[in-house]
Design an enzyme around this catalytic site. Sequence first.
Site, short mmCIF file in Angstrom:
data_model
loop_
_atom_site.label_atom_id
_atom_site.label_comp_id
_atom_site.label_asym_id
_atom_site.label_seq_id
_atom_site.Cartn_x
_atom_site.Cartn_y
_atom_site.Cartn_z
N TYR A 14 0.85 -1.19 0.00
CA TYR A 14 0.00 0.00 0.00
C TYR A 14 0.89 1.24 0.00
CZ TYR A 14 -3.55 3.28 1.89
OH TYR A 14 -4.42 4.34 2.10
N LEU A 32 0.82 5.14 0.05
CA LEU A 32 0.19 6.44 0.26
C LEU A 32 1.20 7.46 0.78
CD1 LEU A 32 -2.30 8.33 0.45
CD2 LEU A 32 -2.73 7.36 2.74
N THR A 33 1.89 7.13 1.87
CA THR A 33 2.80 8.06 2.55
C THR A 33 3.97 8.46 1.64
OG1 THR A 33 2.25 7.14 4.71
CG2 THR A 33 4.32 8.34 4.54
N GLU A 56 -1.08 3.77 9.85
CA GLU A 56 -2.52 3.73 9.53
C GLU A 56 -3.25 4.96 10.09
OE1 GLU A 56 -2.62 1.67 7.43
OE2 GLU A 56 -2.82 -0.43 7.99
#
Length: 418
Positions: free
Chosen positions: A159, A161-162, A399
């Site tokens: 994943y 995103l950051t 998260e």
Amino acid sequence: MAMGTLSRVVRLSSCIGRSRRLIFNSTQRRGIASCIDPAHGLSDEQKEFQKMAFDFAAHEMSPHMAEWDEKEIFPVETMRKAAQLGFGGIYVQPEVGGSGLSRLDTSVIFEALSTGCVSTTAYISIHNMCNWMIDTFGNTEQREKFCPELCTMDKFASYCLTEPGSGSDAASLLTTAKLEGDHYILNGSKAFISGGGDTDVYIVMCRTGGKGPKGISCVVVEKDTPGLSFGKKEKKVGWNSQPTRAVILEDCHVPVTNRLGQEGQGFNIAMRGLNGGRINIASCSLGAAHACVQLARDHLLVRKQFGEALSNNQFLQFKLAEMATKLVASRLLLREAAVALQESRSDAVSLCSMAKLFVTDECFNICNQALQMHGGYGYLKDYAVQQFVRDIRVHQILEGTNEVMRMIIARSLLSESG
């Protein structure tokens, strides 16, 4: 759970070896105290796959937990064995190979698996979140292309995103995706990516439009795509059984057909994924705390100081009671949040944030107190308690940091005050 999945669980369970390291698996030497029994309130079906997850954790994960941490081993084959139980796509739909279970079922499984190795279970939870995102937001072709191999864990997902300059302020991300013909040209970088460099599928949030969340889209970048590369493997305090690297995109050509949903829908997809991700990661903290309460209890019963067992010391009795109370309170809140998310209730986002905040904070405190009860032994790597402490510390950060969780909860309270 579908009967086919349950039968696979039973067949695999019967083949699991019995070797174990007693120091790292002392929670199996004594029964679970009824007041903290994680099976309370579950259906017979849920108790069945919970038992299978506990057995898998005890026999396939716990004996290797210290080695995976020390040698930084990404246990691919062990995770593929977990996938044979249906744990590679727990809440992915059965038509693409998933188990089709609920969010509550998923929390129960991740709690159990984490008693064997938090770091490995946490990666499995991220993989599941990515798989669910494709299953939920992908079209038929995308779901059929990616989900089956993710469910078997023949392929692994990350994943993304950051970014180096956008952590909590995720909507300010700078990775761009410029449309040229039937491809997007991606440029930018992602930071702290679990599995980065070792996984096969990258769920990347990128900017296809203007500033803010509405300019963000979500694309699937496959391993070996030209222009995709990785930074150095990070040296971390915990979570050492999963690699963490920067993901670097330099004129990376990704087919438009790999976009999930519509342009501008990416931020919503990312946040929808994280709501479940917060339940998942809190479940991993819960499993660590459950293990540590039992480790602390066992230590107090056998360790003697001043001529008697530590279990006779009222101060330590009170501390153990507080730990058990916070453990059960965490479990109740977490399971309520999981049900709210499954039912798409209006309070689901707030409850997921509350659960992530409360459970990761309190479960870290439980594990830390368990280490303190072990004294100097708790600081030795021969004892599992120190690894649980190291592995779950990051759960208060990722998260969505626990500070951001407070922001979400407060915003919900104040917006409804009128």
